[in-house]
Design an enzyme around this catalytic site. Structure first.
Site, PDB file in Angstrom:
ATOM      1  N   LYS A  71     -10.449  -0.066  10.602  1.00 29.00           N
ATOM      2  CA  LYS A  71     -10.615  -1.274   9.957  1.00 29.00           C
ATOM      3  C   LYS A  71     -11.177  -2.361  10.634  1.00 29.00           C
ATOM      4  O   LYS A  71     -11.133  -3.529  10.185  1.00 29.00           O
ATOM      5  CB  LYS A  71      -9.308  -1.396   9.071  1.00 29.00           C
ATOM      6  CG  LYS A  71      -8.936  -0.288   7.893  1.00 29.00           C
ATOM      7  CD  LYS A  71      -8.064  -0.832   7.074  1.00 29.00           C
ATOM      8  CE  LYS A  71      -7.286   0.468   6.307  1.00 29.00           C
ATOM      9  NZ  LYS A  71      -7.926   0.797   5.080  1.00 29.00           N
TER      10      LYS A  71
ATOM     11  N   CYS B 157      -4.625   2.504  -3.647  1.00 30.91           N
ATOM     12  CA  CYS B 157      -3.392   3.019  -3.178  1.00 30.91           C
ATOM     13  C   CYS B 157      -2.325   2.073  -3.367  1.00 30.91           C
ATOM     14  O   CYS B 157      -1.428   1.872  -2.338  1.00 30.91           O
ATOM     15  CB  CYS B 157      -3.514   3.464  -1.539  1.00 30.91           C
ATOM     16  SG  CYS B 157      -4.680   4.715  -1.232  1.00 30.91           S
TER      17      CYS B 157
ATOM     18  N   GLN C  45      -4.668  -4.942   7.177  1.00 32.93           N
ATOM     19  CA  GLN C  45      -5.475  -5.591   6.733  1.00 32.93           C
ATOM     20  C   GLN C  45      -5.360  -7.036   7.347  1.00 32.93           C
ATOM     21  O   GLN C  45      -6.212  -7.916   6.920  1.00 32.93           O
ATOM     22  CB  GLN C  45      -5.241  -5.862   5.174  1.00 32.93           C
ATOM     23  CG  GLN C  45      -5.653  -4.695   4.336  1.00 32.93           C
ATOM     24  CD  GLN C  45      -6.902  -3.946   4.352  1.00 32.93           C
ATOM     25  OE1 GLN C  45      -7.798  -4.896   4.497  1.00 32.93           O
ATOM     26  NE2 GLN C  45      -6.930  -3.033   3.791  1.00 32.93           N
TER      27      GLN C  45
ATOM     28  N   ASP D 155       2.956  -4.301   8.100  1.00 33.66           N
ATOM     29  CA  ASP D 155       2.025  -3.409   7.957  1.00 33.66           C
ATOM     30  C   ASP D 155       0.711  -4.508   7.950  1.00 33.66           C
ATOM     31  O   ASP D 155       0.250  -5.431   7.539  1.00 33.66           O
ATOM     32  CB  ASP D 155       1.724  -2.916   6.571  1.00 33.66           C
ATOM     33  CG  ASP D 155       0.613  -2.184   6.297  1.00 33.66           C
ATOM     34  OD1 ASP D 155      -0.260  -2.243   7.150  1.00 33.66           O
ATOM     35  OD2 ASP D 155       0.486  -1.749   5.263  1.00 33.66           O
TER      36      ASP D 155
ATOM     37  N   HIS E 178       0.879  -1.302  -0.095  1.00 33.28           N
ATOM     38  CA  HIS E 178       0.014   0.265   0.040  1.00 33.28           C
ATOM     39  C   HIS E 178       0.849   1.328   0.038  1.00 33.28           C
ATOM     40  O   HIS E 178       2.091   1.124   0.736  1.00 33.28           O
ATOM     41  CB  HIS E 178      -0.896  -0.050   1.252  1.00 33.28           C
ATOM     42  CG  HIS E 178      -1.983   0.941   1.445  1.00 33.28           C
ATOM     43  ND1 HIS E 178      -1.689   2.160   1.913  1.00 33.28           N
ATOM     44  CD2 HIS E 178      -3.412   0.993   1.191  1.00 33.28           C
ATOM     45  CE1 HIS E 178      -2.824   2.896   1.831  1.00 33.28           C
ATOM     46  NE2 HIS E 178      -3.964   2.017   1.541  1.00 33.28           N
TER      47      HIS E 178
HETATM   48  N1  PMP Z   1      -1.834  -0.443   4.685  1.00 34.63           N
HETATM   49  C1  PMP Z   1      -2.720  -1.192   4.095  1.00 34.63           C
HETATM   50  C2  PMP Z   1      -2.482  -2.647   3.529  1.00 34.63           C
HETATM   51  C3  PMP Z   1      -4.282  -0.687   3.984  1.00 34.63           C
HETATM   52  O1  PMP Z   1      -5.155  -1.160   3.323  1.00 34.63           O
HETATM   53  C4  PMP Z   1      -4.359   0.722   4.575  1.00 34.63           C
HETATM   54  C5  PMP Z   1      -5.670   1.355   4.120  1.00 34.63           C
HETATM   55  N2  PMP Z   1      -6.109   0.993   3.036  1.00 34.63           N
HETATM   56  C6  PMP Z   1      -3.334   1.311   5.071  1.00 34.63           C
HETATM   57  C7  PMP Z   1      -2.077   0.912   5.391  1.00 34.63           C
HETATM   58  C8  PMP Z   1      -3.336   2.567   5.768  1.00 34.63           C
HETATM   59  O2  PMP Z   1      -4.261   2.758   6.620  1.00 34.63           O
HETATM   60  P1  PMP Z   1      -4.671   4.349   7.323  1.00 34.63           P
HETATM   61  O3  PMP Z   1      -5.366   5.082   5.878  1.00 34.63           O
HETATM   62  O4  PMP Z   1      -5.972   4.038   8.045  1.00 34.63           O
HETATM   63  O5  PMP Z   1      -3.666   4.929   7.961  1.00 34.63           O
END
Ligand code: PMP
Length: 419
Positions: free
Chosen positions: A236, A375, A213, A210, A133
């Site tokens: 999430k 993203c 998910q 990270d 991401h």
């Molecule tokens: N890493 C992953 C794999 C994600 O899916 C996301 C959110 N889409 C993020 C990081 C970033 O999370 P946040 O926008 O809540 O900071």
């Protein structure tokens, strides 16, 4: 085993849990009943989390770590207890190693700015994967630009798995950091973290996971994994927006300079210097997300009641069903590995149809999905498509809802091809 499917002893009853989520009963303005398949973007909240927010503001609210009055003491206690609940959730050795941030993104940026800037030198290497991401990619690009480090990439196979042979080739004494997602937010791939971490440590590298998910969907144990850092977001996992978590190994966190400066993160301030506070406060400058942390604790309580192993097993069942149903949709291509190797995320593309048009037509049927690059632009470049449509499940989704996806897609295709 830290990040793999565990069969739950009792089957999960989605219908029972759904009753706690007022929004899931929504009927959209066009009369369609909501089917919420956008859980990888953000989940919905049960009454218990909403009530924790309301109850805190109505009965216990004050600033933390500053006051001596009753309300301040009550809020302090709730805030400390929230940290302890998160500690238990990920099995961190101590609550001081749980830093409250504003989300996974801010947790990763904290590590990039604090650990990265103090540790990395010109020519050092950062190893990322093609499925990261942007939140676990851009902060490292920014760091590399500042300190002259070099980013290297672990490629993915056509099935959406990491090429582990490449990991062996790429790891060297120059590798200072491996930053990897536990679960891809597009492919759904569950990465073999234990293997990656073992190999990275053998090369002397630090590993940031990270967990955005993963933590909401499966049991994660930071001690079993032996990761150095873990980042994730509250929104999430049934919690509020504006709160996230950074876990770190104690010796690393203690060696890191504070990232943001301000109130709450100091022990002593003089006119020409300051001394930083101990963990975790040295990384929580300013008024922290107090109510968000307390509500995150309510979300953790709720997830424990449902059971993370049961959630993971249930999502696998929904994902298998989705893969099977979608096979009948002409020209549909699912990205990523087979259901057994992934979380509850199904991203797909239809020949000659734009992902946004597909998502818009699914919305007419009440089905909320995500369309775009999610993203992950480098990943989409690798997949050879500008955008995908993504259905992502949680434990409150039902097989009856999943059943509606394929017919709704076929109707959407019909409409779009007529245009
Ligand atoms: N890493 C992953 C794999 C994600 O899916 C996301 C959110 N889409 C993020 C990081 C970033 O999370 P946040 O926008 O809540 O900071």
């Amino acid at each position: 085993m830290a990040v793999t499917a565990r069969e739950s002893s009792s089957p999960l009853d989605a219908q029972q849990w759904r009753e706690d989520f007022p929004i899931l009963a929504r009927v959209l303005p066009n009369g369609a009943k909501l089917i919420y398949f956008d859980n990888a973007a953000t989940t919905q909240r049960p009454r218990q989390v909403i009530e924790a927010i309301v109850d805190t503001y109505q009965r216990h609210y004050a600033n933390v770590l500053r006051g001596v009055h009753t309300l301040a003491e009550e809020t302090d206690e709730l805030y400390a207890s929230a940290r302890e609940k998160v500690r238990t959730l990920i099995n961190a050795p101590s609550a001081e190693q749980v830093i409250f941030t504003y989300g996974a993104t801010s947790a990763i940026n904290l590590v990039a700015r604090s650990w990265g800037e103090s540790m990395l030198r010109r020519g050092d290497e950062i190893l990322l994967t093609e499925m990261e991401h942007h939140s676990n990619l851009v902060p490292w690009q920014q760091l590399a630009a500042r300190c002259g480090a070099v980013i290297r990439w672990i490629p993915i196979t056509d099935d959406g798995l990491l090429e582990l042979d490449a990991l062996e080739r790429l790891l060297s004494q120059r590798t200072k950091l491996v930053a990897v997602t536990a679960v891809s937010n597009v492919l759904g791939t569950i990465n073999p973290l234990e293997h990656i971490i073992r190999r990275a440590h053998a090369a002397g590298a630090v590993v940031l996971v990270d967990g955005a998910q993963a933590v909401p969907h499966m049991p994660i144990d930071v001690q079993a994994l032996d990761c150095d850092f873990l980042a994730f977001s509250g929104h999430k996992m049934l919690g509020p927006t504006g709160i996230g978590v950074l876990y770190g190994k104690r010796e690393l966190l203690e060696s890191m300079p504070p990232f943001l400066g301000g109130g709450g993160m100091i022990r002593l301030v003089e006119m020409d210097r300051f001394t930083a506070a101990d963990l975790p406060h040295r990384f929580e400058a300013g008024t922290p997300p107090i109510v968000e942390a307390i509500a995150l604790a309510a979300a953790v309580d709720y997830l424990n009641q449902v059971g993370l192993a049961a959630i993971h097993a249930y999502e696998l069942m929904l994902t298998r069903q989705a893969h099977q149903c979608l096979q009948s949709v002409p020209t549909l291509r699912i990205f990523g590995p087979k259901p057994e190797q992934k979380g509850g995320i199904v991203s797909f593309a239809l020949a000659n149809l734009h992902a946004h048009d597909v998502a818009q037509l699914l919305d007419r049927a009440g089905i909320a999905v995500r369309a775009g690059h999610h993203c992950t632009m480098p990943l989409h470049k690798r997949l050879g498509v500008p955008a995908t449509t993504r259905a992502s499940f949680y434990f409150y989704n039902t097989p009856e809802e999943v059943e509606q996806l394929a017919p709704a897609l076929e109707r959407a295709m019909h409409t779009l091809r007529r245009k």
